[in-house]
Design an enzyme around this catalytic site. Structure first.
Site, PDB file in Angstrom:
ATOM      1  N   PHE A 149       0.822  -1.216   0.000  1.00 29.08           N
ATOM      2  CA  PHE A 149       0.000   0.000   0.000  1.00 29.08           C
ATOM      3  C   PHE A 149       0.854   1.263   0.000  1.00 29.08           C
ATOM      4  O   PHE A 149       0.366   2.337   0.330  1.00 29.08           O
ATOM      5  CB  PHE A 149      -0.915   0.011   1.236  1.00 29.08           C
ATOM      6  CG  PHE A 149      -1.799  -1.200   1.336  1.00 29.08           C
ATOM      7  CD1 PHE A 149      -2.956  -1.296   0.565  1.00 29.08           C
ATOM      8  CD2 PHE A 149      -1.480  -2.258   2.177  1.00 29.08           C
ATOM      9  CE1 PHE A 149      -3.777  -2.424   0.641  1.00 29.08           C
ATOM     10  CE2 PHE A 149      -2.289  -3.384   2.261  1.00 29.08           C
ATOM     11  CZ  PHE A 149      -3.445  -3.463   1.487  1.00 29.08           C
ATOM     12  N   CYS A 264      -0.420   4.387 -10.254  1.00 32.77           N
ATOM     13  CA  CYS A 264      -1.295   3.429  -9.563  1.00 32.77           C
ATOM     14  C   CYS A 264      -2.775   3.721  -9.736  1.00 32.77           C
ATOM     15  O   CYS A 264      -3.482   2.968 -10.408  1.00 32.77           O
ATOM     16  CB  CYS A 264      -0.961   3.382  -8.080  1.00 32.77           C
ATOM     17  SG  CYS A 264       0.645   2.650  -7.784  1.00 32.77           S
ATOM     18  N   LYS A 267      -4.583   3.556 -13.397  1.00 33.39           N
ATOM     19  CA  LYS A 267      -4.603   2.251 -14.077  1.00 33.39           C
ATOM     20  C   LYS A 267      -5.268   1.198 -13.201  1.00 33.39           C
ATOM     21  O   LYS A 267      -5.881   0.256 -13.709  1.00 33.39           O
ATOM     22  CB  LYS A 267      -3.209   1.838 -14.534  1.00 33.39           C
ATOM     23  CG  LYS A 267      -2.187   1.602 -13.438  1.00 33.39           C
ATOM     24  CD  LYS A 267      -1.713   0.167 -13.362  1.00 33.39           C
ATOM     25  CE  LYS A 267      -0.644   0.008 -12.305  1.00 33.39           C
ATOM     26  NZ  LYS A 267      -0.742  -1.195 -11.509  1.00 33.39           N
TER      27      LYS A 267
HETATM   28  C1  UDX Z   1      -1.470   5.458  -4.249  1.00 35.56           C
HETATM   29  C2  UDX Z   1      -2.067   4.931  -2.933  1.00 35.56           C
HETATM   30  O1  UDX Z   1      -2.191   5.999  -1.993  1.00 35.56           O
HETATM   31  C3  UDX Z   1      -1.206   3.841  -2.370  1.00 35.56           C
HETATM   32  O2  UDX Z   1      -1.771   3.301  -1.187  1.00 35.56           O
HETATM   33  C4  UDX Z   1      -1.057   2.753  -3.400  1.00 35.56           C
HETATM   34  O3  UDX Z   1      -0.208   1.740  -2.925  1.00 35.56           O
HETATM   35  C5  UDX Z   1      -0.518   3.312  -4.716  1.00 35.56           C
HETATM   36  O4  UDX Z   1      -1.327   4.394  -5.157  1.00 35.56           O
HETATM   37  P1  UDX Z   1       0.525   7.141  -4.868  1.00 35.56           P
HETATM   38  O5  UDX Z   1       0.208   6.851  -6.299  1.00 35.56           O
HETATM   39  O6  UDX Z   1       1.943   7.169  -4.425  1.00 35.56           O
HETATM   40  O7  UDX Z   1      -0.211   6.056  -3.935  1.00 35.56           O
HETATM   41  O8  UDX Z   1      -0.081   8.582  -4.552  1.00 35.56           O
HETATM   42  P2  UDX Z   1      -1.210   9.223  -3.614  1.00 35.56           P
HETATM   43  O9  UDX Z   1      -0.566   9.934  -2.504  1.00 35.56           O
HETATM   44  O10 UDX Z   1      -2.273   8.253  -3.288  1.00 35.56           O
HETATM   45  O11 UDX Z   1      -1.783  10.328  -4.614  1.00 35.56           O
HETATM   46  C6  UDX Z   1      -2.389   9.945  -5.852  1.00 35.56           C
HETATM   47  C7  UDX Z   1      -2.834  11.147  -6.643  1.00 35.56           C
HETATM   48  O12 UDX Z   1      -3.966  11.760  -6.037  1.00 35.56           O
HETATM   49  C8  UDX Z   1      -1.776  12.255  -6.770  1.00 35.56           C
HETATM   50  O13 UDX Z   1      -1.800  12.725  -8.120  1.00 35.56           O
HETATM   51  C9  UDX Z   1      -2.257  13.320  -5.813  1.00 35.56           C
HETATM   52  O14 UDX Z   1      -1.843  14.599  -6.197  1.00 35.56           O
HETATM   53  C10 UDX Z   1      -3.769  13.161  -5.919  1.00 35.56           C
HETATM   54  N1  UDX Z   1      -4.522  13.627  -4.744  1.00 35.56           N
HETATM   55  C11 UDX Z   1      -4.311  13.050  -3.524  1.00 35.56           C
HETATM   56  C12 UDX Z   1      -5.477  14.627  -4.873  1.00 35.56           C
HETATM   57  O15 UDX Z   1      -5.692  15.157  -5.971  1.00 35.56           O
HETATM   58  N2  UDX Z   1      -6.179  15.027  -3.776  1.00 35.56           N
HETATM   59  C13 UDX Z   1      -5.993  14.480  -2.560  1.00 35.56           C
HETATM   60  O16 UDX Z   1      -6.682  14.888  -1.614  1.00 35.56           O
HETATM   61  C14 UDX Z   1      -5.027  13.468  -2.425  1.00 35.56           C
END
Ligand code: UDX
Length: 437
Positions: A149, A264, A267
């Protein structure tokens, strides 16, 4: 314990280093020679806070090695599969080539009681399918699904101190022999109280798909509220603060903006929909199509708002995009909303300059036609509009007074709603947020 880690990308490189940190003897295997060279020299092949330091620390102990030769996995008691499952070209489904290749590649090196641990995000049904393949060759080896995760930017701490462990075993039983093996691997975090759940294979696989779908839905929910706020003249950041105070809802992942990207969430929700379709449960996930659509609409919306901000036309306007990575503290540009917006603005006639503290080399490989500038102070020169699209701390800290004399027009679009609107307006800027009046 002796451990092999197959696949040394974001997940595997961090996992290998963290397993060595926990005291195990680890070999990381990847087909990419450049990556293995970098890792062997204790350099992370991508930007991840703390990883370089950890690699140096554990390599000095001699417990961590890297190789391109899968035969090095022989003799390890535990084999982690950490390869990617990208979206198939032209389809929503996940490409299983690498996972299947890693599992079958391991077969000649498996001994009785070895445990193959899947960490990659896979379509439900994969673990049982791979278990059949493994058992046919080595009846006394086990397959356990242990989804990861971790978040980029927090990958080391998420691996060393995760929220929870999920173990998916064939019979879903605590007494399955692979459970004790994985408990020994994770003895340090388990001893410090990290909860662990033992499930059957499909439940463990679905936990990951469900978690990512929930997070994506939460972001698209608040972005849908941003659309309504824009129409009604309300402020989505205040709305998020207020509903987030209800602890059934919670404030995390309610930041409205340009939407989610990365390797992540986009996709994974698509692969989940595709798999549900194969299982005849597609109706259950039709809402994820809407989640995806809301997310993609944010990008179009920012292009439209930028046009407005530039006085109705983008033609010849100098637009500076602050941020190229899909999120701060990462150099990952896979499905980055910031870059996708930059490219769209350029296609519509704007003269776009992109800057980012870490992601410019990756961005330039993906969109070579865009213009990149390392220094923020140079990138903003004579801009007709600034767009803050990835909320790196240095952009949050920009001084609107200092910046005012560099740009051609004081206009800023805050794509992540992280700036103090009143302060920027007081400094003479036209400030636009998303979902804010
Ligand atoms: C995500 C999951 O959080 C993680 O648990 C999983 O294993 C892989 O996918 P990650 O891709 O590293 O992790 O990024 P994350 O911090 O979840 O952010 C994803 C996207 O959402 C980013 O583009 C971020 O900018 C965006 N986001 C996040 C928002 O637009 N608003 C938010 O409130 C939070």
């Amino acid at each position: 314990m002796r451990i092999s880690v197959i696949g040394c990308g974001y997940l595997g490189a961090v996992h290998a280093a963290c397993m060595a940190k926990l005291g195990h003897e680890v070999v990381g295997v990847d087909v990419d020679e450049r990556k293995i060279e970098e890792l062997s020299a204790a350099r992370a092949p991508f930007y991840e806070p703390g990883l370089d330091k950890l690699l140096r620390e554990v390599q000095d102990t001699g417990r961590l090695t890297f190789t391109t030769d899968l035969a090095a996995a022989a003799g390890s008691a535990v084999h982690f599969i950490c390869v990617g499952t990208p979206q198939k070209t032209g389809e929503n489904a996940a490409d299983m080539t690498y996972v299947d290749g890693a599992a079958t590649g391991l077969l000649p090196y498996l001994f009785p009681n070895d445990v193959v641990v899947g960490k990659s995000t896979v379509p439900v049904g994969t673990a049982s399918r791979l278990a059949d393949i493994v058992r046919a060759k080595q009846p006394d080896a086990h397959v356990i699904w242990n989804p990861e995760f971790l978040r980029e930017g927090h990958a080391v701490s998420d691996t060393l101190q995760p929220d929870r462990f999920v173990y998916g075993v064939l019979d879903g039983s605590e007494d399955h022999p692979a459970v004790a093996v994985l408990d020994a691997v994770y003895s340090t975090p388990l001893a410090s109280g990290t909860p662990r759940l033992v499930t059957d294979h499909p439940t463990a696989e679905l936990v990951k798909a469900a978690a990512n779908s929930f997070l994506a839905t939460k972001i698209s929910f608040i972005n849908a509220m941003a659309e309504v706020c824009e129409a009604a003249g309300a402020d989505v950041t205040q709305l998020a603060d207020a509903i987030g105070m209800d602890d059934r809802i919670g404030r995390k992942f309610l930041n409205a903006g340009i939407g989610f990207g990365g390797g992540c969430l986009p996709k994974d929700i698509r692969a989940f929909m595709a798999r549900a379709g194969e299982l005849g449960a597609d109706q259950a996930l039709t809402f994820l199509r809407e989640v995806d659509a809301i997310n993609m609409r944010r990008r179009t919306r920012v292009v439209e708002l930028t046009r407005d901000l530039c006085g109705g036309t983008l033609l010849g306007k100098r637009v500076t995009v602050l941020g190229a990575a899909f999120k701060p503290e990462s150099d990952d540009v896979r499905d980055s909303p910031a870059l996708s917006i930059a490219a769209q603005l350029q296609l519509q006639g704007a003269v776009v300059t992109v800057t980012d503290p870490k992601a410019l080399p990756n961005a330039a490989r993906r969109f070579p036609e865009l213009h990149y500038e390392v220094e923020t102070s140079v990138a903003v020169m004579k801009a007709d509009a600034l767009l803050l699209l990835t909320e790196w701390q240095e952009y949050r800290d920009l001084d609107p007074y200092g910046l005012g004399s560099s740009v051609s027009s004081r206009r800023i679009l805050d794509g992540r709603n992280v700036l103090d609107a009143a302060k920027w307006r007081a400094a003479g800027w036209v400030y636009r947020g998303l979902g804010r009046p």
